[in-house]
Scaffold this motif. Structure first.
Motif, PDB file in Angstrom:
ATOM      1  N   UNK A  52       0.810  -1.211   0.000  1.00  0.00           N
ATOM      2  CA  UNK A  52       0.000   0.000   0.000  1.00  0.00           C
ATOM      3  C   UNK A  52       0.842   1.259   0.000  1.00  0.00           C
ATOM      4  N   UNK A  53       0.280   2.331  -0.549  1.00  0.00           N
ATOM      5  CA  UNK A  53       0.939   3.637  -0.573  1.00  0.00           C
ATOM      6  C   UNK A  53      -0.120   4.732  -0.425  1.00  0.00           C
ATOM      7  N   UNK A  54       0.310   5.982  -0.191  1.00  0.00           N
ATOM      8  CA  UNK A  54      -0.645   7.098  -0.159  1.00  0.00           C
ATOM      9  C   UNK A  54      -1.116   7.536  -1.541  1.00  0.00           C
ATOM     10  N   UNK A  61       6.251   8.940  -3.558  1.00  0.00           N
ATOM     11  CA  UNK A  61       7.580   8.358  -3.425  1.00  0.00           C
ATOM     12  C   UNK A  61       7.482   6.902  -2.966  1.00  0.00           C
ATOM     13  N   UNK A  62       6.523   6.612  -2.076  1.00  0.00           N
ATOM     14  CA  UNK A  62       6.342   5.232  -1.638  1.00  0.00           C
ATOM     15  C   UNK A  62       5.960   4.307  -2.777  1.00  0.00           C
ATOM     16  N   UNK A  63       5.136   4.809  -3.703  1.00  0.00           N
ATOM     17  CA  UNK A  63       4.731   4.005  -4.858  1.00  0.00           C
ATOM     18  C   UNK A  63       5.913   3.761  -5.791  1.00  0.00           C
ATOM     19  N   UNK A  64       6.556   4.836  -6.228  1.00  0.00           N
ATOM     20  CA  UNK A  64       7.660   4.678  -7.171  1.00  0.00           C
ATOM     21  C   UNK A  64       8.831   3.948  -6.523  1.00  0.00           C
ATOM     22  N   UNK A  72      -3.992   7.990   2.429  1.00  0.00           N
ATOM     23  CA  UNK A  72      -2.839   8.437   3.203  1.00  0.00           C
ATOM     24  C   UNK A  72      -2.217   7.295   3.974  1.00  0.00           C
ATOM     25  N   UNK A  73      -1.122   7.584   4.681  1.00  0.00           N
ATOM     26  CA  UNK A  73      -0.420   6.554   5.445  1.00  0.00           C
ATOM     27  C   UNK A  73      -1.264   5.938   6.563  1.00  0.00           C
ATOM     28  N   UNK A  74      -2.104   6.701   7.273  1.00  0.00           N
ATOM     29  CA  UNK A  74      -2.920   6.061   8.314  1.00  0.00           C
ATOM     30  C   UNK A  74      -3.781   4.924   7.765  1.00  0.00           C
ATOM     31  N   UNK A  75      -4.348   5.126   6.573  1.00  0.00           N
ATOM     32  CA  UNK A  75      -5.171   4.072   5.975  1.00  0.00           C
ATOM     33  C   UNK A  75      -4.320   2.881   5.526  1.00  0.00           C
TER      34      UNK A  75
END
Length: 334
Positions: free
Chosen positions: A167-169, A174-177, A197-200
């Motif tokens: 998962x990513x925001x 940046x987390x995705x790529x 977002x990160x909480x989810x």
């Protein structure tokens, strides 16, 4: 002979103008700007109050106000992953507006959306790189087939193929790529699931919907202390002071992989060069001061406080790296 791209030339020209202005005033001194500031300085943040960019901007507002002798006001213009705020900075013409940006607004955004209303290389002038942080590859504690050892974790992920998800925001973050780059470097194949977002993302991990994610160190370590997540490795070249007990993925023989998130100040390219130069010097000095370094560390950042040229170089390098990931992995904006 190697030739710089037009975007590269634009960034370096803007940075050079700031540096030259500072040099005129003398080494280590902010250049004189007669008559400026004539009113309060505005810092635009493209994220809501209480967010990480907002906290960083407010950390700088008081010391900047003291240095300039004018109030410094933080204004939140929220939406489109920070790009609404970035566009407002790019179009400002009052010579008293700057912005606090995350790296995606200055690198990734235009790669995925050529119709973006602003061009970071043309419309924004680098001032200073403020703080950097790795991300942390994390997995749920209750995930029996996901060992905490990084080498074993990568092997388990290879064997799982597309039965695992990460998962990513959102697409293009940046987390995705970064995870797509990790996939290319390790041969793993988890499926991307974007969240608001990160909480989810963390909620989904704890609920068993996700097997892995790249998380900011503070968030990852909070869940680790609660006994809910295992931290596999950090994405920096070596161990990070922000999570010193977590090995780097490089220690697990993940080659040609380094990833950091960062934030930075930039100004409208239309702002006069002497004003940009003065702000660049002042902001860099503030970022490197012991008090602000400590506050940034508490917010999850290792302080940098670079020159304008240093930020321009970082933007150029990261834009090239992310463009390669987008091209090789066939990523498209949604």
């Amino acid at each position: 002979m190697y030739r710089h791209s037009p975007a590269r030339r634009g960034l370096l020209a803007l940075a050079l103008a700031s540096i030259c202005g500072a040099a005129v005033a003398g080494k280590g001194a902010a250049p004189a700007t007669p008559g400026w500031p004539a009113k309060p300085l505005r810092i635009i943040v493209g994220f809501p109050p209480g967010s990480s960019p907002d906290l960083t901007a407010r950390t700088f507002s008081e010391p900047l106000s003291q240095a300039l002798g004018q109030p410094v006001i933080v204004e939140n213009k929220v939406g489109a992953g920070g790009n609404i705020g970035a566009d407002a900075v790019a179009k400002a013409r009052d010579d008293h507006t700057i912005g606090l940006f995350i790296n995606g607004n200055l690198t990734i955004a235009r790669l995925l959306n050529p119709q973006l209303p602003y061009d970071p290389a043309r419309d924004l002038a680098p001032l200073s790189l403020i703080g950097v942080s790795p991300l942390v590859l994390s997995a749920p504690v209750g995930q029996g087939d996901a060992p905490a050892d990084a080498r074993a974790f990568v092997q388990a992920a290879r064997q799982a193929g597309n039965r695992w998800s990460y998962g990513t925001p959102g697409v293009g973050t940046v987390g995705h790529l970064g995870t797509e780059l990790l996939k290319a470097r390790t041969g793993i194949a988890p499926v991307h699931i974007p969240y608001p977002g990160y909480p989810q993302v963390v909620t989904a991990m704890l609920g068993g919907q996700l097997q892995m994610a790249l998380l900011p160190p503070a968030l990852a370590q909070a869940q680790e202390r609660a006994g809910k997540l295992r931290l596999i490795g950090v994405t920096s070249a070596g161990r990070s002071a922000l999570a010193p007990h977590v090995p780097s993925l490089a220690e697990a023989d993940v080659r040609d992989f380094q990833l950091e998130i960062w934030n930075a100040f930039a100004a409208p390219a239309a702002m006069p060069a002497p004003v940009r130069a003065r702000l660049s010097v002042l902001i860099g000095e503030i970022a490197r001061s012991p008090e602000v370094r400590a506050k940034l560390f508490q917010q999850g950042w290792q302080a940098v406080g670079s020159s304008a040229e240093g930020l321009a170089n970082r933007i150029q390098a990261d834009t090239a790296a992310m463009a390669r990931v987008i091209r090789e992995q066939g990523i498209r904006a949604e």
